[in-house]
Design an enzyme around this catalytic site. Structure first.
Site, PDB file in Angstrom:
ATOM      1  N   LYS A  87     -96.045 -80.571  77.996  1.00  0.00           N
ATOM      2  CA  LYS A  87     -97.274 -80.819  78.744  1.00  0.00           C
ATOM      3  C   LYS A  87     -96.999 -81.876  79.815  1.00  0.00           C
ATOM      4  O   LYS A  87     -96.545 -82.988  79.507  1.00  0.00           O
ATOM      5  CB  LYS A  87     -98.351 -81.290  77.769  1.00  0.00           C
TER       6      LYS A  87
HETATM    7  C1  E4P Z   1    -106.356 -80.617  76.676  1.00  0.00           C
HETATM    8  O1  E4P Z   1    -105.240 -80.254  76.455  1.00  0.00           O
HETATM    9  C2  E4P Z   1    -106.889 -81.930  76.294  1.00  0.00           C
HETATM   10  O2  E4P Z   1    -106.197 -82.359  75.151  1.00  0.00           O
HETATM   11  C3  E4P Z   1    -108.321 -81.896  75.903  1.00  0.00           C
HETATM   12  O3  E4P Z   1    -108.869 -80.610  75.916  1.00  0.00           O
HETATM   13  C4  E4P Z   1    -109.176 -82.969  76.465  1.00  0.00           C
HETATM   14  O4  E4P Z   1    -110.473 -82.837  75.919  1.00  0.00           O
HETATM   15  P1  E4P Z   1    -111.555 -84.018  75.954  1.00  0.00           P
HETATM   16  O5  E4P Z   1    -112.126 -84.052  77.336  1.00  0.00           O
HETATM   17  O6  E4P Z   1    -112.575 -83.592  74.941  1.00  0.00           O
HETATM   18  O7  E4P Z   1    -110.834 -85.285  75.600  1.00  0.00           O
END
Ligand code: E4P
Length: 221
Positions: A87
């Site tokens: 990522k």
């Molecule tokens: C995506 O990969 C992120 O980990 C995640 O969806 C962020 O979500 P949040 O806005 O609920 O923290």
């Protein structure tokens, strides 16, 4: 549409896996911190533990923000398990890192996407997935689902193979709307996935069926 769970919590990942509908896991540094995972070795072991619980893709995020650092960290993460997807944040050096990993055949997930222009350049760089954060856009009175529609149109126009991974999903309607728009993947909390199952008419209907069955058995007994 593929279902990923957005957590680093092993119990919740196990629960979703046992349900039989899980296609992968996404994590981020905040989710890892929430589980109290501290130190490089423990973090790497936690990713191994997650990979052992699921059949497919596990997104593991780099912490570095410079090209060399992202490459170094990403290679360590990718070597952990075939299921790992590296990522990478949507920043200038991140684009270079996406291209580097794409050329090496290592899967990537470009995270923190908030505009269709960002999704376009990530696809050009060869990202396997882009993660538009729909919930965080909704939080600032901007239509997160509209962004998924825009990216879908652009990718379909040119046949980009990068998959749209709707992230920051907060509730079951986000999941349903993403499926209607044609998002390839959604990642959300276990609560949003489980909420898809429930309907009061199902609950009441089943209760009636079981009560009628029980009554009929008393009569014939
Ligand atoms: C995506 O990969 C992120 O980990 C995640 O969806 C962020 O979500 P949040 O806005 O609920 O923290």
């Amino acid at each position: 549409m593929k279902f990923f769970i957005d957590t680093a919590n092993l119990e919740q990942i196990k629960e979703a896996q046992e349900l039989g509908v899980l296609d992968g896991v996404t994590t981020n540094p905040s989710l890892m911190a929430k589980e109290g995972i501290v130190g490089q070795e423990n973090i790497l072991q936690h990713y191994r533990d997650i990979c052992n619980l699921v059949d497919d893709k596990v997104s593991a995020e780099v912490i570095a923000t410079d090209f060399e650092g992202m490459v170094k960290e990403g290679e360590i993460l990718a070597a952990l398990d075939d299921k790992i997807v590296v990522k990478i944040p949507m920043i200038r050096d991140g684009i270079k890192a996406l291209k580097y990993f794409s050329d090496k055949g290592i899967r990537t997930n470009c995270t923190l996407i908030f505009s269709s222009g960002q999704a376009l350049i990530a696809a050009k760089a060869g990202a396997t997935y882009v993660s538009p954060f729909i919930g965080r856009l909704d939080d600032i009175s901007t239509d997160g689902l509209r962004l998924i529609e825009e990216i879908r149109l652009i990718y379909d126009n040119y046949g980009y193979e990068t998959e749209i991974l709707a992230a920051s999903v907060r509730h079951p309607m986000h999941i349903i709307n993403c499926a209607q728009i044609g998002s390839d993947v959604m990642t959300g909390p276990l609560s949003a996935i489980l909420a898809l199952i429930n309907h009061p008419l199902t609950t009441n209907g089943l209760a009636t069926f079981l009560a009628d069955h029980a009554k009929s058995q008393e009569v014939t007994a």
